[in-house]
Design an enzyme around this catalytic site. Structure first.
Site, PDB file in Angstrom:
ATOM      1  N   ASP A  12       1.740   5.167  -2.115  1.00 39.37           N
ATOM      2  CA  ASP A  12       2.262   6.525  -2.071  1.00 39.37           C
ATOM      3  C   ASP A  12       2.767   6.830  -3.479  1.00 39.37           C
ATOM      4  O   ASP A  12       3.059   5.914  -4.254  1.00 39.37           O
ATOM      5  CB  ASP A  12       3.387   6.613  -1.047  1.00 39.37           C
ATOM      6  CG  ASP A  12       4.138   7.923  -1.114  1.00 39.37           C
ATOM      7  OD1 ASP A  12       3.507   8.973  -0.944  1.00 39.37           O
ATOM      8  OD2 ASP A  12       5.359   7.889  -1.377  1.00 39.37           O
ATOM      9  N   ASP A  14       5.154   9.886  -4.620  1.00 40.79           N
ATOM     10  CA  ASP A  14       6.495  10.446  -4.786  1.00 40.79           C
ATOM     11  C   ASP A  14       7.543   9.609  -4.066  1.00 40.79           C
ATOM     12  O   ASP A  14       7.467   9.398  -2.855  1.00 40.79           O
ATOM     13  CB  ASP A  14       6.527  11.879  -4.263  1.00 40.79           C
ATOM     14  CG  ASP A  14       5.508  12.757  -4.979  1.00 40.79           C
ATOM     15  OD1 ASP A  14       5.607  12.863  -6.207  1.00 40.79           O
ATOM     16  OD2 ASP A  14       4.607  13.299  -4.308  1.00 40.79           O
ATOM     17  N   ASP A 171       7.679   4.975   0.826  1.00 35.07           N
ATOM     18  CA  ASP A 171       9.125   5.169   0.817  1.00 35.07           C
ATOM     19  C   ASP A 171       9.625   5.994   1.989  1.00 35.07           C
ATOM     20  O   ASP A 171      10.834   6.084   2.200  1.00 35.07           O
ATOM     21  CB  ASP A 171       9.560   5.882  -0.469  1.00 35.07           C
ATOM     22  CG  ASP A 171       9.176   7.353  -0.467  1.00 35.07           C
ATOM     23  OD1 ASP A 171      10.085   8.209  -0.499  1.00 35.07           O
ATOM     24  OD2 ASP A 171       7.976   7.654  -0.401  1.00 35.07           O
TER      25      ASP A 171
END
Length: 231
Positions: A12, A14, A171
């Site tokens: 991922d 961001d 995240d």
């Protein structure tokens, strides 16, 4: 041949590779202020961590009663974000080290993100991560965003990898759910540590409850070795 065998790694972007959430928050705050919403704070922003920009602005319309279309808001927020991202996006140092470690081993890598292609390109170029991360999938290129598995499955397809041989770094809870739905293992690094008990994170093979402060490139690499039975 890599010491990690046939493992491929999908990141991922961001909040995982780069600390871009402050820029997304500021772009959201400025965009909403233009439409008269002046009390949007960081706590409000946290509910959108891991959600695509298009889905975020669609929620705004109902939540704040905005007299605008999804496309209009998407364009406005994306424009502001790109201005911020091109000037100031920081790659997490240990994540950069991890990418470089995997690149040195020849491990296939990809980025699968809920951001627009333009935003992904700006961030990877601005941080220099594009030198190692050339396979990129945006949510704009698939039918459904996270928690659907589409972006991760498309990343695996472009890498020529079996989803079962892929490890995702994420995240956010929707991303962890998407990795699980794709049949991939997951290293979860919650951007909001208080959300570490979310049920989606329970499916992760490795959950670092302290977020980025707990992540180290060497520990993640050793976990990959262990998970592949190669240590």
């Amino acid at each position: 041949m890599s010491k990690l065998g046939g493992i491929s790694v999908i990141f991922d972007l961001d909040g995982t590779l780069v600390d871009s959430e402050p820029n997304y928050y500021e772009a959201s705050r400025q965009t909403l202020a233009d439409y008269g919403v002046t009390d949007f704070g960081w706590t409000d922003h946290e509910r959108y961590v891991g959600i695509s920009t298009r889905e975020t602005v669609a929620d705004w319309i109902g939540r704040y009663g905005l007299p605008a279309s999804v496309e209009e808001l998407f364009t406005a927020k994306n424009r502001r974000y790109l201005e911020l991202a091109s000037r100031s996006t920081r790659a997490y140092p240990e994540m950069r080290t991890f990418v470089e470690l995997l690149a040195a081993e020849g491990v296939p890598m990809a980025v699968a993100s809920g951001s627009s292609p333009e935003a992904i390109e700006a961030v990877l170029a601005g941080t220099g991560l594009d030198a190692h991360l050339r396979t990129v999938v945006s949510v704009d290129e698939v039918a459904h965003g996270k928690p659907a598995p589409d972006v991760f499955l498309e990343a695996a397809r472009r890498l020529g990898a079996d989803p079962a041989a892929c490890v995702v770094l994420e995240d956010a809870a929707p991303g962890a759910a998407a990795a699980h739905a794709a049949g991939m293992r997951c290293i979860a690094i919650p951007y909001v540590p208080a959300q570490a008990d979310a049920p989606e994170f329970a499916t992760a093979g490795l959950l670092l409850r302290g977020g980025q402060e707990e992540f180290t490139a060497r520990a993640a690499y050793d976990w990959l070795l262990d998970s592949a039975g190669l240590s």
